[in-house]
Scaffold this active site. Structure first.
Site, short mmCIF file in Angstrom:
data_model
loop_
_atom_site.label_atom_id
_atom_site.label_comp_id
_atom_site.label_asym_id
_atom_site.label_seq_id
_atom_site.Cartn_x
_atom_site.Cartn_y
_atom_site.Cartn_z
N CYS A 202 23.45 58.39 30.91
CA CYS A 202 24.40 59.47 31.14
C CYS A 202 25.22 59.24 32.41
O CYS A 202 26.31 59.80 32.56
CB CYS A 202 23.67 60.80 31.20
SG CYS A 202 22.30 60.82 32.36
N GLU B 44 20.01 68.59 32.01
CA GLU B 44 20.75 67.39 32.42
C GLU B 44 21.42 66.87 31.16
O GLU B 44 20.76 66.33 30.27
CB GLU B 44 19.79 66.36 33.03
CG GLU B 44 20.50 65.29 33.82
CD GLU B 44 20.84 64.09 32.97
OE1 GLU B 44 22.03 63.98 32.57
OE2 GLU B 44 19.94 63.30 32.69
#
Length: 504
Positions: free
Chosen positions: A297, A263
């Site tokens: 993020c 990720e």
């Protein structure tokens, strides 16, 4: 100076003596090295942590490998009950966890409480998924074979977590690994190791057997992780962090063909169309931009606003930004994680201004203490500005205008990243088109929040591989196995029929 585990006590009050958890035992590092953790809100030392060596990392893998066979045989219901006890213990201890998160990350206590609640849900969700690992049995199309498909634990895993959500990013990886029957070595961020240590102690209390979860905080991440990936006994890597580091780790996993979940970075566009509910769009923009001071993020990195409403949007968002408080622990947003992070954000703002962007509000470096940066709004940001291409990771909102849907989608997709995107529109057909045409693993329509433990989290392109959360999350920790079963011989069939007749 206090050690980090002066703050990580068992519920009985027994003080831990070390920060490395290996084989169920808290222990010192092999070479005695330690490092200091700083409070981002003050810039002052907070506590110390043991610095795991590569030898410590391999000792943790030894423990995980030794525990793997027995742990994989544990009944799914038992693994589920451990996760459920972990959820209950975490909720009972949520104030202590929130306080520790607030100290390590600097985020306001209200946000830290929100993280604890979010983190706990991964334990509850995967406690329910642990008993739903399905297989398949079918007759081959030609009738000659039977196909038996099953799923088994991948095996020992390395879980590398970031600092921005020091509890939620740990539970998002640990919970599915536990549910699937995998053992693990957890390498938390060197900036926030205390939260991970307290959680490891909690899972031990919840009944997790020795060696299933091993914890190795370290400043020598490259050496420690490199030693683990070079060992063929390690079968999986799960990493959350930058795309730059993710590429290096993915290359390293190729040697032993280790399963990888990555990720990575994001550059989320936030599209506001001319038919949007502007009140809702402002609320969503505040949520998507200022949550955790935009150190996420999934944060909205770029705002693309239809030219018909751009001026009104800028005026209203500017007023909302100016009303935000910061600079102390009671503020609406907290500090950036360290001085380097703040300097990076300010450099991006300076670059945009030098290229002709118009400053609406913010943009100045406040006096200390701490690493705070004001909510900053920039209008008419020129193409080529760094903050349009780089992940900002700070409370800065660059705004560009668009004239039509095609232009907006083209601008939104003009990035190598593809983690999250947001769009505000009242047009259902447009919303469905955006789902088809935007290059993002996650899309928020008329919402500034996409993360949910019950939904698959992850991106496309340079934003990573695999998914965390949802029904898909446990699949990352399972391998698929297939057996081809031939038809029994006539003698075997006769014997079977004799046994069933006798039993009847």
């Amino acid at each position: 100076m206090a050690t980090v585990l002066d703050r990580v006590e068992s519920r009985s009050g027994e003080e831990r003596q070390s920060e490395l958890l290996i084989g169920g035992r808290w222990r010192s590092g092999s070479d005695g090295r330690r490092f200091t953790i700083e409070d981002p809100a003050t810039g002052l030392p907070l506590c110390e942590a043991v610095d795991a060596s590569p030898a410590d990392a391999l000792a943790a893998l030894d423990a995980a490998v030794a525990a793997q066979p027995d742990w994989a045989r544990v009944a799914p219901r038992e693994r589920a009950e451990i996760l459920r006890r972990g959820f209950d213990l975490l909720m009972a201890d949520r104030e202590a966890f929130a306080s520790l998160i607030a100290q390590e990350t600097g985020k306001p206590l209200a946000e830290a409480r929100g993280e604890v609640a979010y983190a706990a849900e991964f334990l509850r969700w995967f406690s329910e998924e642990a008993v739903r690992v399905h297989g398949r049995y079918q007759i081959a199309p030609d009738g000659g074979l039977r196909h038996l498909v099953s799923r088994k634990s991948v095996g020992p895993c390395l879980l590398v977590t970031p600092w921005n959500f020091p509890l939620a990013m740990v539970t998002r990886k640990v919970a599915p690994a536990v549910a699937a029957g995998c053992t693990m070595v957890v390498k938390p961020s060197e900036l926030t190791p205390a939260t991970a240590a307290r959680f490891a102690a909690l899972m031990t209390e919840a009944g997790l057997p020795a060696g299933v979860l091993n914890l190795i905080p370290t400043l020598r991440a490259e050496a420690a992780i490199g030693a683990l990936l070079a060992d063929p006994r390690l079968r999986k890597l799960s990493f959350t962090g930058s795309t730059r580091v993710g590429r290096l780790l993915l290359a390293a996993t190729a040697v032993n063909v280790q399963r990888s979940s990555l990720e990575l970075g994001g550059n989320a566009p936030f599209l506001i169309f001319e038919d949007a509910d502007l009140d809702a769009a402002i609320e969503g923009a505040m949520q998507a931009k200022l949550r955790n001071a935009e150190q996420a993020c999934t944060a909205a990195n770029r705002f693309l606003v239809h030219e018909a409403i751009a001026d009104e949007f800028l005026s209203r968002l500017g007023r909302a930004f100016e009303a935000v408080t910061f600079g102390d622990r009671e503020g609406a947003i907290g500090p950036l994680i360290n001085r380097n992070a703040r300097d990076h954000v300010h450099a991006l703002v300076s670059d945009a201004l030098a290229r002709g962007a118009r400053l609406i509000t913010g943009g100045d470096l406040p006096e200390g203490p701490g690493h705070f940066y004001p909510p900053t709004l920039l209008a008419d940001v020129a193409p080529g500005s760094r903050l349009l291409d780089e992940e900002i990771f700070g409370p800065v909102a660059p705004v560009q205008r668009f004239a039509c849907e095609t232009e907006a989608i083209s601008a939104a997709n003009a990035t190598p990243y593809g983690l999250a995107a947001y769009a505000y529109t009242a047009d259902l057909d447009r919303a469905l088109r955006l789902q088809d045409e935007l290059h993002a693993g996650m899309l928020g329509i008329n919402t500034g929040l996409v993360s949910d433990p019950a939904a698959p989290f992850g991106g496309v392109k340079h934003s990573g591989l695999g998914r965390e959360g949802g029904a898909e999350g446990i699949e990352e920790y399972l391998s698929i196995h297939y057996a081809a079963i031939g038809r029994a011989s006539p003698r075997s069939l006769d014997a079977f029929q004799d046994r069933t007749t006798a039993a009847a």
